[in-house]
Motif scaffolding. Structure first.
Motif, PDB file in Angstrom:
ATOM      1  N   VAL A 174       0.901  -1.479   0.285  1.00 24.96           N
ATOM      2  CA  VAL A 174       0.107   0.044  -0.033  1.00 24.96           C
ATOM      3  C   VAL A 174       0.551   1.065   0.179  1.00 24.96           C
ATOM      4  O   VAL A 174       1.771   1.188   0.778  1.00 24.96           O
ATOM      5  CB  VAL A 174      -0.601  -0.100   1.686  1.00 24.96           C
ATOM      6  CG1 VAL A 174      -2.115   1.382   1.575  1.00 24.96           C
ATOM      7  CG2 VAL A 174      -2.233  -1.388   1.683  1.00 24.96           C
ATOM      8  N   ASP A 175       0.427   1.872  -1.513  1.00 23.53           N
ATOM      9  CA  ASP A 175       1.820   3.311  -0.768  1.00 23.53           C
ATOM     10  C   ASP A 175       0.304   4.152   0.017  1.00 23.53           C
ATOM     11  O   ASP A 175      -0.495   4.846  -0.499  1.00 23.53           O
ATOM     12  CB  ASP A 175       1.628   4.045  -2.524  1.00 23.53           C
ATOM     13  CG  ASP A 175       2.041   5.000  -2.545  1.00 23.53           C
ATOM     14  OD1 ASP A 175       2.466   5.917  -1.722  1.00 23.53           O
ATOM     15  OD2 ASP A 175       2.267   5.687  -3.915  1.00 23.53           O
ATOM     16  N   SER A 176       1.635   4.816   0.647  1.00 25.02           N
ATOM     17  CA  SER A 176       0.506   5.715   1.523  1.00 25.02           C
ATOM     18  C   SER A 176       0.041   7.008   0.962  1.00 25.02           C
ATOM     19  O   SER A 176      -1.268   7.591   1.614  1.00 25.02           O
ATOM     20  CB  SER A 176       1.510   6.025   2.901  1.00 25.02           C
ATOM     21  OG  SER A 176       2.542   6.920   3.016  1.00 25.02           O
ATOM     22  N   GLY A 177       0.607   7.570   0.224  1.00 19.34           N
ATOM     23  CA  GLY A 177       0.407   8.353  -0.991  1.00 19.34           C
ATOM     24  C   GLY A 177      -1.226   8.904  -1.191  1.00 19.34           C
ATOM     25  O   GLY A 177      -1.550   9.761  -1.873  1.00 19.34           O
ATOM     26  N   ARG A 178      -0.905   7.113  -2.123  1.00 18.61           N
ATOM     27  CA  ARG A 178      -2.198   7.467  -2.109  1.00 18.61           C
ATOM     28  C   ARG A 178      -3.779   6.618  -1.327  1.00 18.61           C
ATOM     29  O   ARG A 178      -5.003   6.258  -2.047  1.00 18.61           O
ATOM     30  CB  ARG A 178      -2.643   5.627  -2.966  1.00 18.61           C
ATOM     31  CG  ARG A 178      -1.063   5.621  -4.203  1.00 18.61           C
ATOM     32  CD  ARG A 178      -1.048   5.449  -5.097  1.00 18.61           C
ATOM     33  NE  ARG A 178      -1.924   4.695  -6.597  1.00 18.61           N
ATOM     34  CZ  ARG A 178      -2.419   5.656  -7.673  1.00 18.61           C
ATOM     35  NH1 ARG A 178      -1.309   6.411  -7.588  1.00 18.61           N
ATOM     36  NH2 ARG A 178      -2.836   5.286  -8.775  1.00 18.61           N
ATOM     37  N   LEU A 179      -3.799   7.003  -0.328  1.00 17.99           N
ATOM     38  CA  LEU A 179      -4.838   6.343   0.589  1.00 17.99           C
ATOM     39  C   LEU A 179      -5.602   7.941   0.985  1.00 17.99           C
ATOM     40  O   LEU A 179      -5.072   8.924   1.159  1.00 17.99           O
ATOM     41  CB  LEU A 179      -4.544   6.298   1.862  1.00 17.99           C
ATOM     42  CG  LEU A 179      -3.533   4.279   2.063  1.00 17.99           C
ATOM     43  CD1 LEU A 179      -2.953   4.715   3.678  1.00 17.99           C
ATOM     44  CD2 LEU A 179      -4.825   3.884   1.775  1.00 17.99           C
ATOM     45  N   GLN A 180      -6.959   7.136   0.938  1.00 22.16           N
ATOM     46  CA  GLN A 180      -7.668   8.713   1.015  1.00 22.16           C
ATOM     47  C   GLN A 180      -8.831   8.059   2.305  1.00 22.16           C
ATOM     48  O   GLN A 180      -8.825   7.405   2.941  1.00 22.16           O
ATOM     49  CB  GLN A 180      -8.911   8.863  -0.450  1.00 22.16           C
ATOM     50  CG  GLN A 180      -8.033   8.745  -1.582  1.00 22.16           C
ATOM     51  CD  GLN A 180      -9.384   8.396  -2.472  1.00 22.16           C
ATOM     52  OE1 GLN A 180     -10.308   7.656  -2.587  1.00 22.16           O
ATOM     53  NE2 GLN A 180      -9.287   9.716  -4.100  1.00 22.16           N
ATOM     54  N   ILE A 181      -9.022   9.642   2.535  1.00 17.56           N
ATOM     55  CA  ILE A 181     -10.030  10.064   3.614  1.00 17.56           C
ATOM     56  C   ILE A 181     -10.928   9.248   3.774  1.00 17.56           C
ATOM     57  O   ILE A 181     -12.061   8.683   4.662  1.00 17.56           O
ATOM     58  CB  ILE A 181     -10.091  10.809   4.630  1.00 17.56           C
ATOM     59  CG1 ILE A 181      -8.437  11.685   4.944  1.00 17.56           C
ATOM     60  CG2 ILE A 181     -10.818  11.229   6.196  1.00 17.56           C
ATOM     61  CD1 ILE A 181      -8.181  13.026   5.836  1.00 17.56           C
ATOM     62  N   ASP A 182     -11.766   9.732   2.588  1.00 18.63           N
ATOM     63  CA  ASP A 182     -13.225   9.180   2.290  1.00 18.63           C
ATOM     64  C   ASP A 182     -13.475   8.071   0.960  1.00 18.63           C
ATOM     65  O   ASP A 182     -12.800   8.507   0.447  1.00 18.63           O
ATOM     66  CB  ASP A 182     -13.884  10.449   1.756  1.00 18.63           C
ATOM     67  CG  ASP A 182     -14.421  11.320   3.259  1.00 18.63           C
ATOM     68  OD1 ASP A 182     -14.174  10.685   4.468  1.00 18.63           O
ATOM     69  OD2 ASP A 182     -14.295  12.635   3.427  1.00 18.63           O
ATOM     70  N   GLY A 183     -13.908   7.310   1.094  1.00 20.42           N
ATOM     71  CA  GLY A 183     -14.702   6.310   0.296  1.00 20.42           C
ATOM     72  C   GLY A 183     -15.312   6.959  -1.169  1.00 20.42           C
ATOM     73  O   GLY A 183     -15.839   8.126  -0.536  1.00 20.42           O
ATOM     74  N   GLY A 184     -15.368   6.245  -2.603  1.00 22.96           N
ATOM     75  CA  GLY A 184     -15.830   7.325  -3.366  1.00 22.96           C
ATOM     76  C   GLY A 184     -17.338   6.719  -3.156  1.00 22.96           C
ATOM     77  O   GLY A 184     -17.891   5.806  -2.591  1.00 22.96           O
TER      78      GLY A 184
END
Length: 186
Positions: A174-184
């Motif tokens: 998992v790339d931490s820079g690609r994590l989002q707070i809210d789901g789509g």
């Protein structure tokens, strides 16, 4: 269905909702349907290191305390110390074997051993722990507050606390820079 997560890492996701656990990496020391207990591995306490703590507690040691940080293990029982260590040294009747690799001991004799020639090969001390009641951790997992991963020596015993979260995620791909707070939404 209950899955025993003892010995696994909990890696906080950005939307965890509790600033105290933001970017936390926790080693789960015990997990059952009734409770879960773990130690935060990447939050060193400000202004206190092992030698000062040993002085405050009047822990006598043969070799002196190693110059290591003390971790903030979590918000529960913050006056109690918990030592995560390798299994080469145990305190009879007091050491909890976590997973065949890591152990936890919360007794004064383990502190004394840390400052002696009988010290475990690797160890880290935390004040306090993180705890969950029946079903609470499972609800947080279902709400995508945590990822579950496998520990390694760098994450558990390493002193690069600022990189442990990224390292734990990276071990999972998992790339931490690609994590989002809210789901789509679709």
């Amino acid at each position: 269905m209950n899955t025993d997560l003892t010995g696994k890492l909990l890696i906080a996701l950005p939307g965890i909702g509790d600033p105290q656990f933001s970017r936390s990496v926790i080693l789960l020391c015990a997990h059952s349907p009734d409770f879960a207990m773990g130690i935060v591995l990447n939050k060193p306490m400000e202004g206190i290191r092992l030698p000062e703590l040993f002085d405050q507690l009047d822990v006598s040691t043969e070799l002196g305390a190693p110059d290591a940080c003390v971790l903030n293990g979590g918000p529960v029982s913050t006056e109690r110390g918990f030592v995560i260590h390798t299994g080469d040294v145990i305190s009879e009747g007091a050491t909890l074997e976590i997973d065949g690799v890591f152990c936890m001991t919360a007794t004064r004799d383990m502190l004394e051993m840390i400052g002696s020639s009988a010290a475990p090969r690797k160890s880290v001390l935390a004040l306090g722990y993180s705890g969950w009641g029946a079903g609470q951790l499972e609800m947080e997992l279902a709400a995508n507050a945590w990822l579950v991963g496998d520990p390694d020596d760098d994450i558990v015993f390493g002193d690069d606390h600022g990189q442990k979260w990224t390292h734990a995620l990276g071990r999972m791909g998992v790339d931490s820079g690609r994590l989002q707070i809210d789901g789509g939404s679709a």
